[in-house]
Design a protein around this motif. Sequence first.
Motif, PDB file in Angstrom:
ATOM      1  N   GLY A   1       0.787  -1.223   0.000  1.00  0.00           N
ATOM      2  CA  GLY A   1       0.000   0.000   0.000  1.00  0.00           C
ATOM      3  C   GLY A   1       0.817   1.270   0.000  1.00  0.00           C
ATOM      4  N   TYR A   2       2.137   1.148  -0.029  1.00  0.00           N
ATOM      5  CA  TYR A   2       3.025   2.319   0.014  1.00  0.00           C
ATOM      6  C   TYR A   2       3.788   2.419  -1.306  1.00  0.00           C
ATOM      7  N   TYR A   3       3.156   3.079  -2.255  1.00  0.00           N
ATOM      8  CA  TYR A   3       3.743   3.170  -3.609  1.00  0.00           C
ATOM      9  C   TYR A   3       3.700   4.594  -4.145  1.00  0.00           C
ATOM     10  N   TYR A   4       3.619   5.579  -3.258  1.00  0.00           N
ATOM     11  CA  TYR A   4       3.402   6.953  -3.696  1.00  0.00           C
ATOM     12  C   TYR A   4       4.693   7.759  -3.852  1.00  0.00           C
ATOM     13  N   GLY A   5       5.848   7.172  -3.600  1.00  0.00           N
ATOM     14  CA  GLY A   5       7.101   7.902  -3.731  1.00  0.00           C
ATOM     15  C   GLY A   5       7.419   8.245  -5.170  1.00  0.00           C
ATOM     16  N   GLU A   6       8.238   9.261  -5.357  1.00  0.00           N
ATOM     17  CA  GLU A   6       8.593   9.713  -6.705  1.00  0.00           C
ATOM     18  C   GLU A   6       9.290   8.628  -7.502  1.00  0.00           C
ATOM     19  N   ASP A   7      10.011   7.741  -6.835  1.00  0.00           N
ATOM     20  CA  ASP A   7      10.751   6.699  -7.526  1.00  0.00           C
ATOM     21  C   ASP A   7       9.983   5.381  -7.591  1.00  0.00           C
ATOM     22  N   GLN A   8       8.678   5.417  -7.286  1.00  0.00           N
ATOM     23  CA  GLN A   8       7.876   4.197  -7.274  1.00  0.00           C
ATOM     24  C   GLN A   8       6.815   4.224  -8.355  1.00  0.00           C
ATOM     25  N   GLU A   9       6.424   3.044  -8.790  1.00  0.00           N
ATOM     26  CA  GLU A   9       5.372   2.895  -9.774  1.00  0.00           C
ATOM     27  C   GLU A   9       4.130   2.333  -9.091  1.00  0.00           C
ATOM     28  N   PRO A  10       2.950   2.808  -9.465  1.00  0.00           N
ATOM     29  CA  PRO A  10       1.724   2.272  -8.869  1.00  0.00           C
ATOM     30  C   PRO A  10       1.447   0.857  -9.368  1.00  0.00           C
TER      31      PRO A  10
ATOM     32  N   PHE B   1      -7.625   6.365 -11.489  1.00  0.00           N
ATOM     33  CA  PHE B   1      -8.052   5.917 -10.168  1.00  0.00           C
ATOM     34  C   PHE B   1      -6.887   5.340  -9.383  1.00  0.00           C
ATOM     35  N   ASP B   2      -7.015   5.412  -8.064  1.00  0.00           N
ATOM     36  CA  ASP B   2      -5.966   4.941  -7.163  1.00  0.00           C
ATOM     37  C   ASP B   2      -6.268   3.519  -6.698  1.00  0.00           C
ATOM     38  N   ALA B   3      -5.266   2.664  -6.729  1.00  0.00           N
ATOM     39  CA  ALA B   3      -5.455   1.255  -6.374  1.00  0.00           C
ATOM     40  C   ALA B   3      -5.897   1.084  -4.925  1.00  0.00           C
ATOM     41  N   ASN B   4      -5.286   1.836  -4.018  1.00  0.00           N
ATOM     42  CA  ASN B   4      -5.699   1.722  -2.613  1.00  0.00           C
ATOM     43  C   ASN B   4      -7.148   2.149  -2.421  1.00  0.00           C
ATOM     44  N   SER B   5      -7.569   3.194  -3.128  1.00  0.00           N
ATOM     45  CA  SER B   5      -8.967   3.612  -3.042  1.00  0.00           C
ATOM     46  C   SER B   5      -9.888   2.486  -3.489  1.00  0.00           C
ATOM     47  N   TYR B   6      -9.493   1.761  -4.532  1.00  0.00           N
ATOM     48  CA  TYR B   6     -10.311   0.646  -4.998  1.00  0.00           C
ATOM     49  C   TYR B   6     -10.427  -0.421  -3.911  1.00  0.00           C
ATOM     50  N   LEU B   7      -9.322  -0.690  -3.225  1.00  0.00           N
ATOM     51  CA  LEU B   7      -9.355  -1.651  -2.121  1.00  0.00           C
ATOM     52  C   LEU B   7     -10.291  -1.184  -1.015  1.00  0.00           C
ATOM     53  N   TYR B   8     -10.158   0.069  -0.624  1.00  0.00           N
ATOM     54  CA  TYR B   8     -10.953   0.594   0.484  1.00  0.00           C
ATOM     55  C   TYR B   8     -12.438   0.636   0.152  1.00  0.00           C
ATOM     56  N   LEU B   9     -12.774   1.106  -1.046  1.00  0.00           N
ATOM     57  CA  LEU B   9     -14.184   1.292  -1.388  1.00  0.00           C
ATOM     58  C   LEU B   9     -14.895  -0.029  -1.630  1.00  0.00           C
ATOM     59  N   THR B  10     -14.208  -0.998  -2.238  1.00  0.00           N
ATOM     60  CA  THR B  10     -14.861  -2.302  -2.406  1.00  0.00           C
ATOM     61  C   THR B  10     -15.067  -2.984  -1.059  1.00  0.00           C
TER      62      THR B  10
END
Length: 410
Positions: free
Chosen positions: A206-215, A284-293
């Motif tokens: 769930g921690y993929y928001y860094g500049e050097d990271q890919e979603p 859309f954000d992957a974590n949001s998809y997890l939370y909302l579902t």
Amino acid sequence: MNADAGVLDLGEFEFECGESIPRLDVAYEAYGEFDGENAVLVCHALTGSAHVAHRRLDDEPADAQPTGGQAHAWWSDIVGPGKAIDTKEYYVVCVNIPGSCYGTTGPASENPETGEAYGAEFPPVTVADWTRVQRRALDALGVGRLHAVVGGSVGGMNVLDWAKRYPDDVRRLAPIATAGRLDPQSLALDAIARRAIRADPNWNGGYYYGEDQEPPSEGLALARQIGHVMYLSKASMSQKFGRRAAGRDAGGEQFPADAAAAFFPYRDVESYLDYQAEKFVDRFDANSYLYLTRAMDNYDLASGYESDADALAAFTGEALVMSFTGDWHFTTEQAESLADGFRDADVEIAHHVIESDHGHDAFLVEPDNVGPPLADFLSAGVEGKAVTDTDEDPREDSDFAPVHTSLFSD
């Protein structure tokens, strides 16, 4: 059409789980003029935003209109001047839900205490949290009792929660293409979709928001494809795709090998799913998809009560349940069970069943069928001329959507 849009700072917010965040920002859009009694709240579906209708803000040029994260208004065929939810008559508000990524605080938002994205540290979100946030947002906008609350899919669950949580605050409810809870098949498919996201190496807990990271785009794409299959019906897929080969090559890695992929066709239905996934991961954000579902899966109208009727007992207004014969995600049988809950609670209720091959998406793509009964219900309640209950015979001279009256007859 008069329109307003913005972000409300609701301050500290405690979620149903007991966890709090120091600041909750909530994105909203509003259309029309408020006269004190004409407010209609529209609850959006899983990946929707507050951008429910086309609008033009007076202080912004036409080419700079914000869209709430979506390229197009998601229900502009229903909401607008002269439409079913007429913005010349009603003051229409749509509030983006917490946990989303369209302007309201969610996992991708910055935690003011750390300066970094919340990620998986964002509190678990429930439909009840959505309802409570909407109530607070409406309070901030000066809106008290609502003329109506309307919504489809999980937005319909949100509508039901208003009857349960704030029964005195709304006169009319229109839960569309929804149910009091998900069935096991839908729960299973949602679970697979979430596992697709978590299995993507880029998800990184769930921690993929860094500049050097890919979603985790591949996992989110697969999750969205599962969702799209749930939203379509067998009939609509046969009509739209058949077994035709697509007019383009498959993207990405071939399986089981390039030679075999060249032999077997890349079909229209695969191309459609790939195209939808490509568009979705960009917005859309992957974590949001997890939370909302998770919030959708967890919802149960009867939770804390003995039955659906018990949960609805304090509501004294009117309700219109709408369902579609081709929808296997939220079936007409589930909708009739919901309608029975209203009836057992002595609520004035009509269940309007629409013949449709479109599947779950029908409430979004069939405005000519959805609009007339919804407009009449907002205006005249369950006595509206286009509102037909399954316990009654359809009017032979009706120009509106056909009602499948035999589905639930004794």
